[in-house]
Design an enzyme around this catalytic site. Structure first.
Site, PDB file in Angstrom:
ATOM      1  N   GLU A   5      -5.351  -4.842  10.394  1.00  0.00           N
ATOM      2  CA  GLU A   5      -4.274  -3.876  10.614  1.00  0.00           C
ATOM      3  C   GLU A   5      -4.503  -3.144  11.934  1.00  0.00           C
ATOM      4  O   GLU A   5      -5.305  -2.205  11.986  1.00  0.00           O
ATOM      5  CB  GLU A   5      -4.256  -2.840   9.488  1.00  0.00           C
ATOM      6  CG  GLU A   5      -4.014  -3.415   8.122  1.00  0.00           C
ATOM      7  CD  GLU A   5      -3.421  -2.388   7.157  1.00  0.00           C
ATOM      8  OE1 GLU A   5      -2.314  -2.617   6.697  1.00  0.00           O
ATOM      9  OE2 GLU A   5      -4.052  -1.352   6.922  1.00  0.00           O
TER      10      GLU A   5
ATOM     11  N   GLU B 238      -6.652   4.840   7.890  1.00  0.00           N
ATOM     12  CA  GLU B 238      -6.400   6.259   7.578  1.00  0.00           C
ATOM     13  C   GLU B 238      -7.617   6.891   6.904  1.00  0.00           C
ATOM     14  O   GLU B 238      -7.909   8.068   7.109  1.00  0.00           O
ATOM     15  CB  GLU B 238      -5.138   6.375   6.695  1.00  0.00           C
ATOM     16  CG  GLU B 238      -3.888   6.079   7.519  1.00  0.00           C
ATOM     17  CD  GLU B 238      -2.733   5.461   6.744  1.00  0.00           C
ATOM     18  OE1 GLU B 238      -2.734   5.504   5.497  1.00  0.00           O
ATOM     19  OE2 GLU B 238      -1.820   4.913   7.400  1.00  0.00           O
TER      20      GLU B 238
ATOM     21  N   GLY C  71       2.930  -1.135   4.129  1.00  0.00           N
ATOM     22  CA  GLY C  71       3.026   0.282   3.794  1.00  0.00           C
ATOM     23  C   GLY C  71       4.457   0.665   3.469  1.00  0.00           C
ATOM     24  O   GLY C  71       4.947   0.448   2.355  1.00  0.00           O
TER      25      GLY C  71
ATOM     26  N   GLY D 295       2.846   2.144  10.711  1.00  0.00           N
ATOM     27  CA  GLY D 295       3.834   3.215  10.585  1.00  0.00           C
ATOM     28  C   GLY D 295       4.566   3.537  11.875  1.00  0.00           C
ATOM     29  O   GLY D 295       5.264   4.548  11.966  1.00  0.00           O
TER      30      GLY D 295
ATOM     31  N   HIS E 168      -9.376   1.358   4.929  1.00  0.00           N
ATOM     32  CA  HIS E 168      -8.105   1.538   5.640  1.00  0.00           C
ATOM     33  C   HIS E 168      -8.320   2.493   6.822  1.00  0.00           C
ATOM     34  O   HIS E 168      -9.103   3.439   6.723  1.00  0.00           O
ATOM     35  CB  HIS E 168      -7.042   2.096   4.682  1.00  0.00           C
ATOM     36  CG  HIS E 168      -5.666   2.006   5.260  1.00  0.00           C
ATOM     37  ND1 HIS E 168      -5.202   2.917   6.182  1.00  0.00           N
ATOM     38  CD2 HIS E 168      -4.681   1.093   5.085  1.00  0.00           C
ATOM     39  CE1 HIS E 168      -3.973   2.557   6.536  1.00  0.00           C
ATOM     40  NE2 HIS E 168      -3.635   1.458   5.889  1.00  0.00           N
TER      41      HIS E 168
ATOM     42  N   ASN F 118       0.877  -1.169   0.000  1.00  0.00           N
ATOM     43  CA  ASN F 118       0.000   0.000   0.000  1.00  0.00           C
ATOM     44  C   ASN F 118       0.913   1.217   0.000  1.00  0.00           C
ATOM     45  O   ASN F 118       1.514   1.544   1.022  1.00  0.00           O
ATOM     46  CB  ASN F 118      -0.901  -0.012   1.250  1.00  0.00           C
ATOM     47  CG  ASN F 118      -1.750   1.240   1.357  1.00  0.00           C
ATOM     48  OD1 ASN F 118      -1.786   2.060   0.425  1.00  0.00           O
ATOM     49  ND2 ASN F 118      -2.433   1.411   2.487  1.00  0.00           N
ATOM     50  N   TRP F 119       1.029   1.828  -1.168  1.00  0.00           N
ATOM     51  CA  TRP F 119       1.970   2.945  -1.299  1.00  0.00           C
ATOM     52  C   TRP F 119       1.456   4.215  -0.607  1.00  0.00           C
ATOM     53  O   TRP F 119       2.205   5.164  -0.441  1.00  0.00           O
ATOM     54  CB  TRP F 119       2.225   3.252  -2.777  1.00  0.00           C
ATOM     55  CG  TRP F 119       2.966   2.173  -3.522  1.00  0.00           C
ATOM     56  CD1 TRP F 119       3.405   0.954  -3.039  1.00  0.00           C
ATOM     57  CD2 TRP F 119       3.376   2.216  -4.889  1.00  0.00           C
ATOM     58  NE1 TRP F 119       4.041   0.255  -4.019  1.00  0.00           N
ATOM     59  CE2 TRP F 119       4.047   0.998  -5.179  1.00  0.00           C
ATOM     60  CE3 TRP F 119       3.237   3.159  -5.919  1.00  0.00           C
ATOM     61  CZ2 TRP F 119       4.576   0.713  -6.437  1.00  0.00           C
ATOM     62  CZ3 TRP F 119       3.762   2.870  -7.182  1.00  0.00           C
ATOM     63  CH2 TRP F 119       4.425   1.662  -7.431  1.00  0.00           C
ATOM     64  N   LYS F 120       0.173   4.230  -0.280  1.00  0.00           N
ATOM     65  CA  LYS F 120      -0.459   5.420   0.320  1.00  0.00           C
ATOM     66  C   LYS F 120      -0.209   6.637  -0.589  1.00  0.00           C
ATOM     67  O   LYS F 120      -0.146   6.469  -1.806  1.00  0.00           O
ATOM     68  CB  LYS F 120       0.054   5.618   1.749  1.00  0.00           C
ATOM     69  CG  LYS F 120      -0.124   4.330   2.586  1.00  0.00           C
ATOM     70  CD  LYS F 120       0.105   4.491   4.043  1.00  0.00           C
ATOM     71  CE  LYS F 120      -0.110   3.139   4.734  1.00  0.00           C
ATOM     72  NZ  LYS F 120       0.012   3.200   6.181  1.00  0.00           N
TER      73      LYS F 120
ATOM     74  N   SER G  10       3.620  -2.264  10.185  1.00  0.00           N
ATOM     75  CA  SER G  10       5.075  -2.358  10.394  1.00  0.00           C
ATOM     76  C   SER G  10       5.636  -3.732  10.037  1.00  0.00           C
ATOM     77  O   SER G  10       6.546  -4.233  10.692  1.00  0.00           O
ATOM     78  CB  SER G  10       5.442  -1.975  11.832  1.00  0.00           C
ATOM     79  OG  SER G  10       5.109  -0.623  12.082  1.00  0.00           O
TER      80      SER G  10
HETATM   81  P1  13P Z   1       3.226   0.259   7.535  1.00  0.00           P
HETATM   82  O1  13P Z   1       3.680  -1.038   6.911  1.00  0.00           O
HETATM   83  O2  13P Z   1       3.980   1.449   7.036  1.00  0.00           O
HETATM   84  O3  13P Z   1       3.139   0.167   9.022  1.00  0.00           O
HETATM   85  O4  13P Z   1       1.726   0.495   7.002  1.00  0.00           O
HETATM   86  C1  13P Z   1       0.819  -0.544   7.106  1.00  0.00           C
HETATM   87  C2  13P Z   1      -0.402  -0.162   6.377  1.00  0.00           C
HETATM   88  O5  13P Z   1      -1.116   0.733   6.779  1.00  0.00           O
HETATM   89  C3  13P Z   1      -0.700  -0.874   5.121  1.00  0.00           C
HETATM   90  O6  13P Z   1      -1.975  -0.585   4.680  1.00  0.00           O
END
Ligand code: 13P
Length: 251
Positions: free
Chosen positions: A168, A98, A235, A174, A96, A9-11, A214
């Site tokens: 998640e 976020e 991520g 993150g 997600h 997930n590149w966000k 993470s």
């Molecule tokens: P990280 O791997 O950066 O913790 O992010 C996880 C995530 O939100 C994937 O959707």
């Protein structure tokens, strides 16, 4: 059908040239490799068509990170599930944390998005997970049950069977603080039981449940070794081939 999947997930990262280079780099790195999992990359909307046209999508599935909760029409700035599907993308990440936190997405909205994604032939990667306070109060099982049942349990079994679930924990996203493999296994097994109670053991056994938060080259092996962890949604570590490849190879 239950599959092993490693999804990035590149966000909101990478310009189009950067994203294209990353996708092409991954595509090249996977040439000739026999993989024990499916690989997906969740890229920004504006990258979808370009990336889907530049890589081997039989090897790397392309995902959007959201879709509109409307079919089409006067919704300035929105991107529909049909538009996503028309680019060659096969997946869409929905729910997600976020999006829930910063864009106030509710289970009711997500239910509509899931229906539209399915109607347009996309596979939703549906995210659930508790915040730290909920875990500390021991409410994490209830939180994920509610997130699943409110958004997904009106689906007929044959539609539910097309979903991928991603657990998640928000406190692990993150932060560098991963759930331990045992914590992931415990709640993944619980999620599978919740699905079994609604749709039966067979469908639950066929559901793909990913872990996210993470996940990296160091912890991926322990996580995916757990019987109810079918892969990961990654991520930060999906933003470089060097970090993402070892996670793909953790199976
Ligand atoms: P990280 O791997 O950066 O913790 O992010 C996880 C995530 O939100 C994937 O959707």
């Amino acid at each position: 059908m239950r599959k092993n999947i490693i999804a990035g997930n590149w966000k909101m990262n990478t310009t189009l040239p950067e994203g294209l280079a990353l996708a092409k780099g991954l595509n090249e790195a996977l040439i000739g490799k026999a993989l024990a999992c499916d690989v997906v990359i969740g890229v920004p909307f504006i990258h979808l068509a370009t990336i889907a046209g530049a890589i081997d999508t039989a090897k790397i599935g392309v995902a959007a990170q959201n879709c509109a909760d409307k079919e089409k029409g006067a919704y300035t700035g929105e991107v529909s599930a049909a538009m996503i599907a028309s680019t060659g993308a096969k997946y869409v990440i929905l729910g997600h944390s976020e999006r829930r936190q910063y864009y106030h997405e509710t289970s009711a909205t997500l239910k509509t998005k899931v229906n539209l994604a399915l109607a347009n032939g996309l596979t939703p990667i549906f995210c659930i997970g508790e915040v730290l306070e909920e875990r500390e109060k021991g409410k994490h099982f209830d939180v994920v049950d509610e997130q699943i049942s409110n958004a997904l349990f009106d689906l007929p079994a044959e539609e539910f069977a097309r979903l991928v679930i991603a657990y998640e924990p928000v406190w692990a996203i993150g932060t560098g603080r991963t759930a331990t493999a045992d914590q992931a296994q415990e709640i993944h097994a619980h999620i599978r039981q919740t699905i079994a109670a609604k749709y039966g053991d067979d469908l639950a056994a066929e559901t793909t449940i990913l872990y996210g938060g993470s996940m990296n080259a160091e912890n991926a092996k322990d996580l995916v070794a757990k019987p109810d962890v079918d892969g990961g949604l990654i991520g930060g570590a999906s933003l470089s081939v060097g970090k993402f490849l070892p996670i793909i190879e953790a199976f």
